[in-house]
Design an enzyme around this catalytic site. Structure first.
Site, short mmCIF file in Angstrom:
data_model
loop_
_atom_site.label_atom_id
_atom_site.label_comp_id
_atom_site.label_asym_id
_atom_site.label_seq_id
_atom_site.Cartn_x
_atom_site.Cartn_y
_atom_site.Cartn_z
N ARG A 108 10.86 -7.59 6.25
CA ARG A 108 11.47 -6.39 5.69
C ARG A 108 12.11 -5.59 6.82
O ARG A 108 11.45 -5.16 7.75
CB ARG A 108 10.41 -5.54 4.98
CG ARG A 108 11.00 -4.29 4.32
CD ARG A 108 10.31 -3.05 4.81
NE ARG A 108 10.84 -1.84 4.20
CZ ARG A 108 10.38 -0.63 4.47
NH1 ARG A 108 9.37 -0.45 5.29
NH2 ARG A 108 10.93 0.42 3.91
N HIS A 153 17.06 4.00 5.74
CA HIS A 153 15.79 4.33 6.38
C HIS A 153 16.03 5.47 7.38
O HIS A 153 15.94 5.29 8.60
CB HIS A 153 15.22 3.09 7.09
CG HIS A 153 13.76 3.18 7.40
ND1 HIS A 153 12.85 2.25 6.96
CD2 HIS A 153 13.04 4.08 8.12
CE1 HIS A 153 11.64 2.56 7.40
NE2 HIS A 153 11.74 3.68 8.11
N GLU A 198 10.72 6.13 1.85
CA GLU A 198 9.94 7.37 1.95
C GLU A 198 10.78 8.64 1.80
O GLU A 198 10.91 9.42 2.74
CB GLU A 198 9.19 7.41 3.28
CG GLU A 198 8.17 6.30 3.45
CD GLU A 198 7.40 6.42 4.77
OE1 GLU A 198 7.76 7.25 5.61
OE2 GLU A 198 6.43 5.66 4.93
N ASN A 337 4.33 2.34 0.75
CA ASN A 337 3.91 2.55 2.14
C ASN A 337 2.63 3.37 2.12
O ASN A 337 2.62 4.51 1.65
CB ASN A 337 4.98 3.30 2.93
CG ASN A 337 6.28 2.53 3.06
OD1 ASN A 337 6.36 1.36 2.70
ND2 ASN A 337 7.30 3.18 3.58
N TYR A 339 -1.01 4.28 4.51
CA TYR A 339 -1.70 4.15 5.79
C TYR A 339 -3.12 4.71 5.78
O TYR A 339 -4.00 4.16 6.43
CB TYR A 339 -0.90 4.89 6.88
CG TYR A 339 0.40 4.23 7.26
CD1 TYR A 339 0.47 3.37 8.37
CD2 TYR A 339 1.57 4.45 6.54
CE1 TYR A 339 1.66 2.77 8.74
CE2 TYR A 339 2.75 3.85 6.90
CZ TYR A 339 2.81 3.01 8.00
OH TYR A 339 3.98 2.40 8.35
N GLU A 406 4.73 -1.08 3.92
CA GLU A 406 4.23 -0.60 5.21
C GLU A 406 2.74 -0.35 5.12
O GLU A 406 2.26 0.29 4.19
CB GLU A 406 4.94 0.69 5.65
CG GLU A 406 6.38 0.54 6.04
CD GLU A 406 6.98 1.83 6.58
OE1 GLU A 406 6.22 2.68 7.11
OE2 GLU A 406 8.22 1.99 6.47
#
Length: 498
Positions: A108, A153, A198, A337, A339, A406
């Site tokens: 990606r 992005h 995002e 995404n 985390y 991500e």
């Protein structure tokens, strides 16, 4: 009416959340099948500005991040920039060698708008930029690696920002023209498209607080305009693809959304649900819910706040009418995404500037001091959050296909990166647990493939599976211990006991 809807939704959410909380030890026990499905795709992620370098080579135009880093170096922690970065524009051969060594199923990456249209507009079309990405895509496919392409992005062309950037509805047509160029040139080989990465992480600091480029300080107004225009641009590009290209190319289009997961020490599950709506639902609900539009809780609360401020209408743009219908269902998959996780609690007094997204959200986020912390101040290992989030998406958005674009861990650049292995093992286990719970997760991507420029953190946070020698002209890549660990997962489709 909206209170009833919220109660019904929270009631469904309680079935997911009840009895589960973070253990704090960065481990997660397996449940169900121990192997990933054979068609599950493992990969890695990067973005153009963060790795390519060659910021003004071969006709490329300047982006807002070029301007920001050059003119405001004090805003970058180590005063660096992406002018050279990992030099992937010149040394994609090194990237390809490492991708082959990892044995990834997909890669990606993002396309730099200003390499395709240096001024942001079709009149500046740059064939050298198109040739570069054609070469990248062709080499990936020749080596059995599927390209997964992000169109935008963060690196907006400077010339588009001069017209107002993402707060101007002109951006919708500009983005659709750019997307059309990408579909036309690359869509015969690229089958997975991500329109935006995002949006909240771009809109809030870019058009709200002004911390990041384009440094517009219009808190609580500009950031919401940005988000609304991204939703419209995404939907317009999606429908362009379906009407003009799908019958021949047979690809799919989605958008990358990011969120933490949230826990409540007081078991306030209504607050957890509300937090997920403010962080994920702000973009996911208009696209993936059955009803469409912004989450009802946000609509009501932001309208109330706006009226209390003496305004005649809500600061949150309306998505009613044709746009609501165009946006709803405009995603073949949800790119996620994720985390880390946070604890949330209700704020005893209003937070943030008035107006602001922070003040509308009006919730305090904290972490447990016992959670393993990465080099990044905001990143802790809480794998239960990944599993819970995927279950939430399954139930909230009709089990839409999820591609994890991500997920990763930062450190200081250690080759023996044992904490990254601990993190990846626990989060990948969370993904497998969710699949065993019936979640429609089809792919997983580590952020990041190589150490890169991490925006305002510069090169101080290292997320890569591969280290990059940033002081060498050759920018050599060296595998970290985590690269060998991840390759083992890809090869065996199982999580090893380490």
């Amino acid at each position: 009416m909206w209170i009833l809807i919220l109660i019904i939704n929270v009631a469904g959410f309680l079935n997911i959340a009840e009895g589960i909380g973070p253990s704090g030890n960065c481990t997660l026990l397996p449940k169900g099948e121990r192997s990933f499905p054979q068609n599950f795709s493992f990969g890695v992620s990067t973005s153009a500005y963060q790795i390519e370098g060659s910021w003004n080579a071969d006709g490329k135009g300047p982006s807002i991040w070029d301007e920001f880093c050059h003119n405001h170096p004090d805003n970058i922690l180590d005063r660096t920039n992406g002018d050279i970065a990992a030099n992937s524009y010149r040394r994609f051969d090194l990237d390809l060698e490492a991708l082959r060594d990892l044995k990834v199923n997909h890669y990606r990456f993002s396309i730099s708008w200003t390499r395709i249209y240096p001024s942001g507009d079709i009149s500046s079309k740059n064939q050298k930029g198109i040739d570069y990405y054609n070469n990248v895509i062709n080499q990936l496919i020749a080596n059995g690696i599927q390209p997964m392409v992000t169109m935008f992005h963060y690196d907006l062309p400077i010339e588009l920002q001069k017209l107002g950037g993402l707060t101007n509805e002109l951006f919708i047509d500009q983005f659709v023209t750019y997307a059309d160029e990408l579909f036309k040139n690359f869509g015969d080989r690229v089958k997975t498209w991500i329109t935006f990465n995002e949006p909240v992480r771009f809109c809030k600091p870019g058009y709200g607080t002004g911390r990041d480029p384009p440094q517009i300080k219009a808190s609580g107004i500009g950031d919401y305009l940005c988000i609304a225009n991204i939703l419209k641009s995404h939907a317009a590009a999606y429908h362009l693809y379906r009407s003009k290209y799908f019958d021949e190319q047979h690809g799919k289009v989605g958008i990358s959304l990011d969120t933490s997961y949230f826990f409540s020490k007081s078991n306030d599950n209504e607050l957890v649900y509300r937090s997920l709506q403010y962080n994920l639902g702000i973009l996911a609900h208009p696209i993936y819910s059955k009803s469409g539009g912004f989450p009802e809780v946000m609509v009501k609360e932001i309208e109330r706040n706006s009226l209390q401020e003496g305004r005649l209408k809500s600061r949150l743009p309306s998505l009613e009418g044709k746009w609501k219908d165009l946006i709803r269902g405009s995603g073949d998959f949800l790119a996620l995404n994720h985390y880390t996780s946070k604890y949330v609690e209700r704020s005893p007094q209003p937070l943030g500037d008035n107006p602001s997204m922070q003040r509308d959200y009006d919730t305090i986020e904290t972490v447990d001091e016992n959670w393993l912390q990465a080099h990044s101040y905001w990143l802790n290992c809480v794998p239960e959050g990944m599993e819970m989030l995927l279950n939430f998406i399954r139930d909230e958005y009709n089990n839409i296909e999820v591609i994890i674009t991500e997920n990763g861990w930062s450190d200081s650049g250690e080759i023996e990166d044992n904490n990254r292995i601990v993190y990846l093992k626990s989060y990948i286990q969370a993904v497998l647990n969710a699949i065993n719970d019936g979640c429609n997760v089809t792919a997983y991507s580590v952020w990041s493939f190589i150490d890169n420029f991490e925006w305002i953190q510069g090169y101080t946070d290292k997320f890569g599976l591969y280290s990059v020698n940033m002081i060498s002209p050759e920018r050599q890549r060296s595998p970290k211990k985590s690269a060998r660990f991840y390759r083992q997962i890809i090869e065996t489709r199982k999580i090893p006991n380490v």
